[in-house]
Design a protein around this motif. Sequence first.
Motif, PDB file in Angstrom:
ATOM      1  N   SER A   1      45.828 -63.165 -36.022  1.00 49.07           N
ATOM      2  CA  SER A   1      46.043 -64.526 -36.470  1.00 49.07           C
ATOM      3  C   SER A   1      44.976 -64.830 -37.524  1.00 49.07           C
ATOM      4  N   PRO A   2      45.229 -65.770 -38.429  1.00 48.68           N
ATOM      5  CA  PRO A   2      44.172 -66.131 -39.376  1.00 48.68           C
ATOM      6  C   PRO A   2      42.911 -66.662 -38.687  1.00 48.68           C
ATOM      7  N   SER A   3      43.074 -67.214 -37.511  1.00 52.54           N
ATOM      8  CA  SER A   3      41.940 -67.715 -36.749  1.00 52.54           C
ATOM      9  C   SER A   3      41.328 -66.586 -35.918  1.00 52.54           C
ATOM     10  N   TYR A   4      40.037 -66.359 -36.095  1.00 61.67           N
ATOM     11  CA  TYR A   4      39.346 -65.292 -35.373  1.00 61.67           C
ATOM     12  C   TYR A   4      39.405 -65.512 -33.865  1.00 61.67           C
TER      13      TYR A   4
ATOM     14  N   LYS B   1      41.625 -67.219 -32.104  1.00 62.99           N
ATOM     15  CA  LYS B   1      42.986 -66.995 -31.612  1.00 62.99           C
ATOM     16  C   LYS B   1      43.290 -65.510 -31.516  1.00 62.99           C
ATOM     17  N   THR B   2      42.805 -64.729 -32.485  1.00 58.83           N
ATOM     18  CA  THR B   2      43.012 -63.289 -32.444  1.00 58.83           C
ATOM     19  C   THR B   2      42.342 -62.690 -31.225  1.00 58.83           C
TER      20      THR B   2
END
Length: 51
Positions: free
Chosen positions: A22-25, A27-28
């Motif tokens: 995901s673009p969010s670290y 969330k990844t």
Amino acid sequence: MKLNDTTELDFIEADILYCWGSPSYMKTLKRLNNLHNITVDPDIRTYIEEL
């Protein structure tokens, strides 16, 4: 695995990040943690742990 200028992802690691990243670290990290919890293949679990 720590990424730096000389480190390249292999095909499996790149595929995992492409599918679950995901673009969010944060969330990844959460997605990879959830994926690790439901994965039954020990080889793939090792790849996920190293990411």
